[in-house]
Design a protein around this motif. Structure first.
Motif, PDB file in Angstrom:
ATOM      1  N   VAL A  20     -70.087 -41.671  24.632  1.00 42.38           N
ATOM      2  CA  VAL A  20     -71.242 -41.857  23.740  1.00 42.38           C
ATOM      3  C   VAL A  20     -71.328 -43.308  23.289  1.00 42.38           C
ATOM      4  CG1 VAL A  20     -72.184 -41.238  21.484  1.00 42.38           C
ATOM      5  CG2 VAL A  20     -71.327 -39.461  22.990  1.00 42.38           C
ATOM      6  N   GLY A  21     -70.193 -43.897  22.941  1.00 43.25           N
ATOM      7  CA  GLY A  21     -70.177 -45.300  22.517  1.00 43.25           C
ATOM      8  C   GLY A  21     -70.628 -46.238  23.614  1.00 43.25           C
ATOM      9  N   LEU A  22     -70.195 -45.969  24.844  1.00 43.02           N
ATOM     10  CA  LEU A  22     -70.616 -46.818  25.954  1.00 43.02           C
ATOM     11  C   LEU A  22     -72.104 -46.693  26.230  1.00 43.02           C
ATOM     12  CD1 LEU A  22     -67.682 -46.454  28.487  1.00 43.02           C
ATOM     13  CD2 LEU A  22     -68.390 -48.505  27.279  1.00 43.02           C
ATOM     14  N   ILE A  23     -72.633 -45.490  26.119  1.00 45.43           N
ATOM     15  CA  ILE A  23     -74.072 -45.300  26.338  1.00 45.43           C
ATOM     16  C   ILE A  23     -74.873 -46.031  25.266  1.00 45.43           C
ATOM     17  CG2 ILE A  23     -75.922 -43.572  26.294  1.00 45.43           C
ATOM     18  CD1 ILE A  23     -73.922 -41.659  27.682  1.00 45.43           C
ATOM     19  N   VAL A  24     -74.468 -45.881  24.008  1.00 46.21           N
ATOM     20  CA  VAL A  24     -75.170 -46.562  22.911  1.00 46.21           C
ATOM     21  C   VAL A  24     -75.037 -48.072  23.055  1.00 46.21           C
ATOM     22  CG1 VAL A  24     -75.147 -46.950  20.411  1.00 46.21           C
ATOM     23  CG2 VAL A  24     -75.002 -44.629  21.314  1.00 46.21           C
ATOM     24  N   GLY A  25     -73.824 -48.546  23.343  1.00 49.26           N
ATOM     25  CA  GLY A  25     -73.602 -49.990  23.483  1.00 49.26           C
ATOM     26  C   GLY A  25     -74.381 -50.580  24.641  1.00 49.26           C
ATOM     27  N   PHE A  26     -74.383 -49.897  25.783  1.00 50.19           N
ATOM     28  CA  PHE A  26     -75.115 -50.402  26.938  1.00 50.19           C
ATOM     29  C   PHE A  26     -76.618 -50.374  26.689  1.00 50.19           C
ATOM     30  CE2 PHE A  26     -76.725 -50.116  31.361  1.00 50.19           C
ATOM     31  CZ  PHE A  26     -76.175 -51.299  31.831  1.00 50.19           C
ATOM     32  N   SER A  27     -77.101 -49.343  25.986  1.00 50.22           N
ATOM     33  CA  SER A  27     -78.525 -49.267  25.654  1.00 50.22           C
ATOM     34  C   SER A  27     -78.930 -50.422  24.736  1.00 50.22           C
ATOM     35  CB  SER A  27     -78.849 -47.939  24.979  1.00 50.22           C
ATOM     36  OG  SER A  27     -78.554 -46.867  25.827  1.00 50.22           O
ATOM     37  N   LEU A  28     -78.113 -50.692  23.726  1.00 50.58           N
ATOM     38  CA  LEU A  28     -78.397 -51.819  22.836  1.00 50.58           C
ATOM     39  C   LEU A  28     -78.314 -53.149  23.575  1.00 50.58           C
ATOM     40  CD1 LEU A  28     -76.623 -50.942  19.469  1.00 50.58           C
ATOM     41  CD2 LEU A  28     -79.056 -51.246  19.867  1.00 50.58           C
ATOM     42  N   PHE A  43     -77.902 -61.153  17.635  1.00 49.44           N
ATOM     43  CA  PHE A  43     -77.237 -60.152  16.806  1.00 49.44           C
ATOM     44  C   PHE A  43     -77.047 -58.839  17.566  1.00 49.44           C
ATOM     45  CE2 PHE A  43     -77.423 -56.688  13.657  1.00 49.44           C
ATOM     46  CZ  PHE A  43     -76.279 -56.996  12.937  1.00 49.44           C
ATOM     47  N   LEU A  44     -78.098 -58.384  18.252  1.00 56.75           N
ATOM     48  CA  LEU A  44     -77.989 -57.127  19.008  1.00 56.75           C
ATOM     49  C   LEU A  44     -76.984 -57.238  20.145  1.00 56.75           C
ATOM     50  CD1 LEU A  44     -81.629 -55.761  19.351  1.00 56.75           C
ATOM     51  CD2 LEU A  44     -79.754 -54.796  18.057  1.00 56.75           C
ATOM     52  N   THR A  45     -76.917 -58.393  20.768  1.00 53.96           N
ATOM     53  CA  THR A  45     -75.971 -58.581  21.861  1.00 53.96           C
ATOM     54  C   THR A  45     -74.538 -58.505  21.347  1.00 53.96           C
ATOM     55  OG1 THR A  45     -77.575 -60.027  22.935  1.00 53.96           O
ATOM     56  CG2 THR A  45     -75.319 -60.103  23.750  1.00 53.96           C
ATOM     57  N   ILE A  46     -74.272 -59.161  20.230  1.00 53.87           N
ATOM     58  CA  ILE A  46     -72.931 -59.145  19.649  1.00 53.87           C
ATOM     59  C   ILE A  46     -72.552 -57.736  19.210  1.00 53.87           C
ATOM     60  CG2 ILE A  46     -71.541 -60.000  17.727  1.00 53.87           C
ATOM     61  CD1 ILE A  46     -73.213 -62.604  17.949  1.00 53.87           C
ATOM     62  N   VAL A  47     -73.468 -57.034  18.559  1.00 47.25           N
ATOM     63  CA  VAL A  47     -73.195 -55.669  18.105  1.00 47.25           C
ATOM     64  C   VAL A  47     -72.951 -54.749  19.297  1.00 47.25           C
ATOM     65  CG1 VAL A  47     -74.224 -53.655  16.982  1.00 47.25           C
ATOM     66  CG2 VAL A  47     -74.392 -55.894  15.912  1.00 47.25           C
ATOM     67  N   SER A  48     -73.772 -54.877  20.333  1.00 52.40           N
ATOM     68  CA  SER A  48     -73.611 -54.003  21.497  1.00 52.40           C
ATOM     69  C   SER A  48     -72.297 -54.273  22.218  1.00 52.40           C
ATOM     70  CB  SER A  48     -74.781 -54.169  22.460  1.00 52.40           C
ATOM     71  OG  SER A  48     -74.802 -55.474  23.005  1.00 52.40           O
ATOM     72  N   ALA A  54     -65.153 -51.457  21.377  1.00 57.16           N
ATOM     73  CA  ALA A  54     -64.513 -50.420  20.564  1.00 57.16           C
ATOM     74  C   ALA A  54     -64.413 -49.105  21.334  1.00 57.16           C
ATOM     75  CB  ALA A  54     -65.303 -50.214  19.274  1.00 57.16           C
ATOM     76  N   SER A  55     -65.409 -48.797  22.142  1.00 52.64           N
ATOM     77  CA  SER A  55     -65.366 -47.576  22.949  1.00 52.64           C
ATOM     78  C   SER A  55     -64.271 -47.642  23.996  1.00 52.64           C
ATOM     79  CB  SER A  55     -66.709 -47.345  23.632  1.00 52.64           C
ATOM     80  OG  SER A  55     -67.715 -47.146  22.675  1.00 52.64           O
ATOM     81  N   MET A  56     -64.122 -48.802  24.618  1.00 52.22           N
ATOM     82  CA  MET A  56     -63.064 -48.950  25.607  1.00 52.22           C
ATOM     83  C   MET A  56     -61.687 -48.869  24.943  1.00 52.22           C
ATOM     84  SD  MET A  56     -64.709 -51.697  28.315  1.00 52.22           S
ATOM     85  CE  MET A  56     -63.918 -53.036  27.554  1.00 52.22           C
ATOM     86  N   PHE A  57     -61.548 -49.452  23.764  1.00 53.75           N
ATOM     87  CA  PHE A  57     -60.293 -49.367  23.025  1.00 53.75           C
ATOM     88  C   PHE A  57     -60.000 -47.919  22.637  1.00 53.75           C
ATOM     89  CE2 PHE A  57     -57.969 -49.349  19.001  1.00 53.75           C
ATOM     90  CZ  PHE A  57     -56.818 -50.028  19.391  1.00 53.75           C
ATOM     91  N   MET A  58     -61.024 -47.201  22.194  1.00 56.91           N
ATOM     92  CA  MET A  58     -60.856 -45.804  21.804  1.00 56.91           C
ATOM     93  C   MET A  58     -60.436 -44.951  22.996  1.00 56.91           C
ATOM     94  SD  MET A  58     -60.845 -43.683  19.478  1.00 56.91           S
ATOM     95  CE  MET A  58     -61.575 -42.466  18.478  1.00 56.91           C
ATOM     96  N   PHE A  59     -61.022 -45.209  24.163  1.00 57.96           N
ATOM     97  CA  PHE A  59     -60.638 -44.472  25.360  1.00 57.96           C
ATOM     98  C   PHE A  59     -59.176 -44.740  25.715  1.00 57.96           C
ATOM     99  CE2 PHE A  59     -60.089 -44.357  29.988  1.00 57.96           C
ATOM    100  CZ  PHE A  59     -60.325 -43.013  30.199  1.00 57.96           C
ATOM    101  N   GLY A  60     -58.778 -45.998  25.685  1.00 60.16           N
ATOM    102  CA  GLY A  60     -57.397 -46.346  25.996  1.00 60.16           C
ATOM    103  C   GLY A  60     -56.415 -45.757  25.006  1.00 60.16           C
ATOM    104  N   PHE A  61     -56.744 -45.835  23.720  1.00 69.57           N
ATOM    105  CA  PHE A  61     -55.873 -45.300  22.684  1.00 69.57           C
ATOM    106  C   PHE A  61     -55.777 -43.781  22.792  1.00 69.57           C
ATOM    107  CE2 PHE A  61     -55.091 -43.796  18.305  1.00 69.57           C
ATOM    108  CZ  PHE A  61     -53.876 -44.440  18.090  1.00 69.57           C
ATOM    109  N   GLY A  62     -56.900 -43.117  23.025  1.00 68.00           N
ATOM    110  CA  GLY A  62     -56.900 -41.660  23.152  1.00 68.00           C
ATOM    111  C   GLY A  62     -56.134 -41.190  24.369  1.00 68.00           C
ATOM    112  N   THR A  63     -56.282 -41.908  25.470  1.00 65.35           N
ATOM    113  CA  THR A  63     -55.524 -41.561  26.670  1.00 65.35           C
ATOM    114  C   THR A  63     -54.031 -41.738  26.426  1.00 65.35           C
ATOM    115  OG1 THR A  63     -57.383 -42.256  28.042  1.00 65.35           O
ATOM    116  CG2 THR A  63     -55.249 -42.060  29.126  1.00 65.35           C
ATOM    117  N   PHE A  64     -53.664 -42.839  25.776  1.00 62.71           N
ATOM    118  CA  PHE A  64     -52.263 -43.084  25.451  1.00 62.71           C
ATOM    119  C   PHE A  64     -51.705 -41.995  24.546  1.00 62.71           C
ATOM    120  CE2 PHE A  64     -49.200 -44.932  22.439  1.00 62.71           C
ATOM    121  CZ  PHE A  64     -48.174 -45.221  23.323  1.00 62.71           C
ATOM    122  N   MET A  65     -52.455 -41.605  23.525  1.00 64.36           N
ATOM    123  CA  MET A  65     -51.977 -40.572  22.605  1.00 64.36           C
ATOM    124  C   MET A  65     -51.857 -39.214  23.302  1.00 64.36           C
ATOM    125  SD  MET A  65     -51.166 -41.920  19.819  1.00 64.36           S
ATOM    126  CE  MET A  65     -50.974 -40.504  18.771  1.00 64.36           C
ATOM    127  N   GLY A  66     -52.800 -38.891  24.172  1.00 63.36           N
ATOM    128  CA  GLY A  66     -52.726 -37.635  24.923  1.00 63.36           C
ATOM    129  C   GLY A  66     -51.514 -37.587  25.833  1.00 63.36           C
TER     130      GLY A  66
END
Length: 79
Positions: A20-28, A43-48, A54-66
């Motif tokens: 979801v984060g990647l879809i929102v970020g890529f859309s922005l 501003f939109l480029t920096i936020v996106s 953050a989505s990539m970090f969350m994926f890596g962290f979640g995979t590591f925790m799993g």
């Protein structure tokens, strides 16, 4: 039985959040190229890019925790 699949649930949840984060970020990110008048300070480029990172970090962290949870459970059972 629930303990057995706990690591997979964590991994699946983080994969969904990251998707979801990647879809929102890529859309922005694409919107930032279209909305030139609004995006004067990039501003939109920096936020996106922040959302995508953050989505990539969350994926890596979640995979590591799993993986860590599954490994810990398997090690605990064998002892």
């Amino acid at each position: 039985m629930k303990e057995r699949h706990e690591g997979k649930e964590i991994t699946q949840m983080c994969k969904m959040i990251a998707a979801v984060g990647l879809i929102v970020g890529f859309s922005l990110f694409l919107l930032s190229f279209v909305a030139i008048g609004y995006n004067k300070d990039f501003f939109l480029t920096i936020v996106s890019l922040g959302i995508i990172g953050a989505s990539m970090f969350m994926f890596g962290f979640g995979t590591f925790m799993g993986i860590l949870t599954e490994t810990y459970r398997n090690t605990k059972k064998s002892m």
